[in-house]
Design a protein around this motif. Structure first.
Motif, PDB file in Angstrom:
ATOM      1  N   LEU A 199      -4.667   2.466   5.638  1.00 17.93           N
ATOM      2  CA  LEU A 199      -3.880   3.034   6.731  1.00 17.93           C
ATOM      3  C   LEU A 199      -4.365   4.440   7.035  1.00 17.93           C
ATOM      4  O   LEU A 199      -4.993   5.081   6.195  1.00 17.93           O
TER       5      LEU A 199
ATOM      6  N   CYS B 247       2.110   5.048   1.512  1.00 18.70           N
ATOM      7  CA  CYS B 247       2.148   5.936   2.668  1.00 18.70           C
ATOM      8  C   CYS B 247       1.259   7.140   2.370  1.00 18.70           C
ATOM      9  O   CYS B 247       1.324   7.723   1.288  1.00 18.70           O
TER      10      CYS B 247
ATOM     11  N   ASN C 172       4.918  -2.241   2.872  1.00 16.58           N
ATOM     12  CA  ASN C 172       4.482  -3.625   2.968  1.00 16.58           C
ATOM     13  C   ASN C 172       3.866  -3.834   4.343  1.00 16.58           C
ATOM     14  O   ASN C 172       4.553  -3.694   5.358  1.00 16.58           O
ATOM     15  N   ILE C 173       2.575  -4.135   4.380  1.00 22.76           N
ATOM     16  CA  ILE C 173       1.919  -4.441   5.659  1.00 22.76           C
ATOM     17  C   ILE C 173       2.272  -5.889   5.998  1.00 22.76           C
ATOM     18  O   ILE C 173       2.014  -6.789   5.198  1.00 22.76           O
TER      19      ILE C 173
ATOM     20  N   ALA D 254      -0.696  -8.679  10.444  1.00 21.27           N
ATOM     21  CA  ALA D 254      -0.940  -7.366  11.046  1.00 21.27           C
ATOM     22  C   ALA D 254      -2.403  -7.278  11.456  1.00 21.27           C
ATOM     23  O   ALA D 254      -3.286  -7.784  10.768  1.00 21.27           O
TER      24      ALA D 254
ATOM     25  N   THR E  28       0.853  -1.173   0.000  1.00 23.64           N
ATOM     26  CA  THR E  28       0.000   0.000   0.000  1.00 23.64           C
ATOM     27  C   THR E  28       0.894   1.230   0.000  1.00 23.64           C
ATOM     28  O   THR E  28       2.107   1.104   0.085  1.00 23.64           O
TER      29      THR E  28
ATOM     30  N   VAL F 115      -2.869   0.696  11.157  1.00 19.78           N
ATOM     31  CA  VAL F 115      -3.568  -0.200  10.247  1.00 19.78           C
ATOM     32  C   VAL F 115      -5.058  -0.120  10.558  1.00 19.78           C
ATOM     33  O   VAL F 115      -5.489  -0.426  11.664  1.00 19.78           O
TER      34      VAL F 115
ATOM     35  N   CYS G  94       6.584   4.241   8.274  1.00 22.08           N
ATOM     36  CA  CYS G  94       6.950   4.366   6.872  1.00 22.08           C
ATOM     37  C   CYS G  94       8.476   4.326   6.779  1.00 22.08           C
ATOM     38  O   CYS G  94       9.151   5.087   7.481  1.00 22.08           O
TER      39      CYS G  94
ATOM     40  N   GLY H 227      -5.439  -3.009   3.086  1.00 25.80           N
ATOM     41  CA  GLY H 227      -4.250  -2.171   3.135  1.00 25.80           C
ATOM     42  C   GLY H 227      -4.537  -0.737   3.539  1.00 25.80           C
ATOM     43  O   GLY H 227      -3.708   0.139   3.349  1.00 25.80           O
TER      44      GLY H 227
ATOM     45  N   GLU I 232      -2.724  -1.827  14.750  1.00 19.57           N
ATOM     46  CA  GLU I 232      -1.272  -1.952  14.828  1.00 19.57           C
ATOM     47  C   GLU I 232      -0.603  -0.735  14.195  1.00 19.57           C
ATOM     48  O   GLU I 232      -1.099  -0.185  13.222  1.00 19.57           O
TER      49      GLU I 232
ATOM     50  N   ILE J 156       2.609   0.905  12.255  1.00 20.23           N
ATOM     51  CA  ILE J 156       3.788   0.620  11.450  1.00 20.23           C
ATOM     52  C   ILE J 156       4.416   1.943  11.030  1.00 20.23           C
ATOM     53  O   ILE J 156       3.731   2.956  10.937  1.00 20.23           O
TER      54      ILE J 156
ATOM     55  N   PRO K 158      -6.336  -4.448   7.585  1.00 27.43           N
ATOM     56  CA  PRO K 158      -5.181  -5.153   7.046  1.00 27.43           C
ATOM     57  C   PRO K 158      -5.458  -5.852   5.704  1.00 27.43           C
ATOM     58  O   PRO K 158      -4.564  -5.965   4.875  1.00 27.43           O
TER      59      PRO K 158
END
Length: 54
Positions: free
Chosen positions: A42, A4, A12-13, A17, A2, A34, A25, A40, A21, A23, A37
């Motif tokens: 965000l 940013c 990459n998720i 996940a 996905t 997330v 960049c 994808g 959660e 994550i 998931p």
């Protein structure tokens, strides 16, 4: 994979996940939460401000 939300870099998720959660960049370092998931989706993670006893 996905993108940013901030810089458009490919993210990459990780497998497994979970919703909620956080994550980072790898390009701009923004923290992303997330939302979904499977799709994808965000969003920029909300940062809880500290009051430092004020």
């Amino acid at each position: 994979m996905t993108e940013c939300i901030e810089c458009g870099a490919q993210i990459n998720i990780p497998n497994g996940a979970m919703k909620g959660e956080i994550i980072d960049c790898p390009e701009c370092g923004v923290e992303l939460e997330v939302v979904n998931p499977q799709s994808g989706e965000l969003r920029v993670a909300e940062v809880a401000g500290e009051d430092w006893g004020e």
